[in-house]
Design an enzyme around this catalytic site. Structure first.
Site, PDB file in Angstrom:
ATOM      1  N   ARG A 102       0.856  -1.184   0.000  1.00 20.84           N
ATOM      2  CA  ARG A 102       0.000   0.000   0.000  1.00 20.84           C
ATOM      3  C   ARG A 102       0.894   1.237   0.000  1.00 20.84           C
ATOM      4  O   ARG A 102       1.503   1.577   1.008  1.00 20.84           O
ATOM      5  CB  ARG A 102      -0.925   0.023   1.217  1.00 20.84           C
ATOM      6  CG  ARG A 102      -1.740   1.324   1.294  1.00 20.84           C
ATOM      7  CD  ARG A 102      -2.943   1.265   2.201  1.00 20.84           C
ATOM      8  NE  ARG A 102      -2.624   1.222   3.610  1.00 20.84           N
ATOM      9  CZ  ARG A 102      -3.484   1.558   4.584  1.00 20.84           C
ATOM     10  NH1 ARG A 102      -4.704   1.962   4.287  1.00 20.84           N
ATOM     11  NH2 ARG A 102      -3.133   1.463   5.843  1.00 20.84           N
TER      12      ARG A 102
ATOM     13  N   ASP B 134      -3.925   3.556  14.155  1.00 23.32           N
ATOM     14  CA  ASP B 134      -2.970   4.053  13.179  1.00 23.32           C
ATOM     15  C   ASP B 134      -3.395   5.470  12.818  1.00 23.32           C
ATOM     16  O   ASP B 134      -4.291   6.035  13.459  1.00 23.32           O
ATOM     17  CB  ASP B 134      -2.874   3.140  11.952  1.00 23.32           C
ATOM     18  CG  ASP B 134      -4.201   3.015  11.197  1.00 23.32           C
ATOM     19  OD1 ASP B 134      -5.119   3.835  11.416  1.00 23.32           O
ATOM     20  OD2 ASP B 134      -4.319   2.094  10.362  1.00 23.32           O
TER      21      ASP B 134
END
Length: 535
Positions: A142, A433
């Site tokens: 990603r 996150d």
């Protein structure tokens, strides 16, 4: 000392990257301007809607995407972690079908950490093959989103696009190796908001493949559906990437953040505490149903989103309770028609896998279409229900002092750790996150902006905000937080919460602070570890 990406690329490869940055810079800038214009329009009262000029494309049941490669046909569980040596070791031994090596929300983008991450990815790439092998995860990467810059690569005095830098560095170093081993370079595209942005990614990948001497179309992608805007253009996004796309994944917390970023100034869109509502809430259920129907109509795999729970906790029964909650969540997604799901911790891989395998076993035993089997979908039921996508009127729960305090504590703790180099944190039983922190600070902004009355009685105000911030700062000091980093974290959070118009992404401002601080002192050890036996 050379920095990212110069430390990783040969001169010719770096020249290719520089040329691509020049060629794609203006089109990227146009897309980012378009985001701002659309945002201003929604704040002025314009509603998001499907595009009339693509109605025929949406109505056409005939077109399908290119078939997936062999090692992306079985995606029951995808494990997403930061691309570090330690996380790679855990991921490769986890039994997941896919390891998503994250360069975005879970990795602090210092030069050394990005160099170390790409080294880990290269080492793992050298061990992969294209043969479907249960228990051996397929590698996916990603890269960072379209909106982020990479300040360590300056082209004509401007920072290069982080998405371009991450992608081209990965392709230049790993694509040929992966192809020779019978697999390929696979990406997860984050924060895509429109078909135009999907087209930009496709053009960028095609140009990069040509410049690097790679087969056209060899880079296959999945798309994280984590913005409200993307929900209105799913067919168009899939069509733009139809020769590359293999999956759509529901990025649930980023999607809620996007909802707040889009509609947060509307008083009828005030959301309660994060843990107060579930994925069966109407606007979230509509969004995920749309993903499933679109995927099964077009030959794409539908991947459910992660539940942000830690795998264990301080009490003996906490792991069992977490596993039960994850199992229920994945059982819901399996019944809804998802083909698989993300998890954020290796210990949750077998827990998440079980509901999908149980569903598949039931189908096999019946040898007939199951009640919970996914429908291929039709044009009439695949179109977005605009009203339902916006409907938050019946969300259960309330905004509470506990919710305010939790949002503050998680944001300040995470930001302080992030500035010190930690890309993820386990806080109050949740895996945080940058995406979950973006949601937390937007909830604080919304409650303050609307003067929300909290369940315990007080009204959210700047005075209350500052008093609670003082308490949280004092607590973090007692826990040993670095004073300088805590100060930056408080400033970042408070400025974003009291702003008349909050920043679209706090990560951009945090990156500027990170650049001013410089590399954390312990990163040389991290960089050395990254090259020592990740695979």
């Amino acid at each position: 000392m050379e920095t990212y990406p110069e430390a990783l690329l040969e001169d010719e490869q770096l020249a290719t990257l520089t040329d691509l940055e020049r060629a794609l810079r203006e089109s990227r800038a146009q897309l980012l301007r378009g985001r701002k214009e659309q945002s201003r329009g929604v704040r002025a009262g314009t509603e998001l809607h499907t595009r009339s000029e693509t109605a025929q494309l949406r109505a056409d049941d005939a077109w399908q995407v290119a078939p997936p490669p062999a090692d992306l046909t079985h995606r029951r569980v995808e494990l997403a972690t930061a691309a570090t040596a330690e996380q790679a070791k855990g991921a490769l031994a986890s039994g997941a079908d896919v390891w998503v090596a994250d360069l975005e929300d879970m990795l602090v983008p210092t030069s050394r950490r990005l160099v170390a991450a790409q080294e880990v990815i290269l080492e793992v790439a050298g061990t992969r093959t294209g043969d479907p092998d249960p228990g051996v995860p397929t590698l996916m990467v990603r890269p960072r989103g379209l909106h982020l810059d990479e300040a360590h690569l300056q082209v004509d005095g401007q920072s290069a696009a982080a998405s371009l830098v991450d992608t081209v560095t990965f392709l230049a170093r790993c694509a040929r190796l992966l192809l020779e081993r019978g697999t390929g370079p696979y990406l997860y595209l984050p924060k895509v908001e429109s078909a135009a942005e999907a087209q930009w990614w496709d053009r960028m990948l095609t140009a990069a493949e040509e410049a690097l001497g790679l087969p056209t179309g060899c880079t296959r992608v999945s798309v994280l559906v984590e913005t409200v805007q993307a929900a209105y253009e799913l067919d168009e996004i899939v069509h733009a990437l139809r020769e590359r796309v293999t999956g759509l994944a529901a990025g649930r917390w980023d999607y809620v953040f996007s909802h707040l970023r889009t509609y947060g100034d509307r008083p009828d869109h005030v959301l309660p505490d994060r843990d107060a509502f579930t994925m069966n809430t109407r606007f979230l259920r509509t969004y995920t149903d749309l993903i499933v129907r679109t995927c099964h109509r077009r030959g794409v795999q539908a991947i459910g989103g992660p539940i942000a729970l830690a795998a264990s906790g301080p009490f003996d029964d906490s792991a069992a309770m977490t596993h039960a909650r994850v199992h229920r969540d994945k059982a819901r997604e399996a019944k809804q028609g998802f083909d698989g799901a993300w998890v954020l911790h290796p210990a949750l891989v077998p827990v998440a896998r079980q509901p999908f395998e149980e569903r598949d076993r039931r189908r096999g035993e019946r040898q007939a279409p199951a009640e919970d089997a996914p429908s291929p979908g039709r044009a009439s039921d695949a179109a977005p229900d605009a009203e339902a996508l916006r409907d938050v009127s019946a969300i259960p729960g309330a905004s509470t002092l506990t919710g305010v305090r939790t949002a503050m504590r998680s944001s300040l703790t995470y930001l302080t750790g992030w500035l010190a180099g930690e890309g993820t944190a386990t806080l109050a039983g949740h895996v945080e996150d940058f995406g979950t922190v973006e949601l937390a600070r937007m909830q604080l902004w919304q409650w303050l902006s609307h003067g929300t009355r909290l369940a315990e009685g007080p009204t959210m105000s700047t005075l209350l905000l500052d008093r609670m911030l003082e308490d949280e700062v004092a607590l973090l000091r007692r826990r040993g937080a670095r004073e300088d980093l805590l100060g930056h974290a408080v400033e970042l959070l408070r400025d974003s919460v009291v702003a008349t118009e909050p920043p679209a992404f706090l990560s951009q401002r945090a990156y500027d602070v990170l650049l001013g601080i410089g590399e954390p002192e312990d990163e040389s050890a991290d960089a050395q570890e990254a090259t020592s036996g990740a695979a």
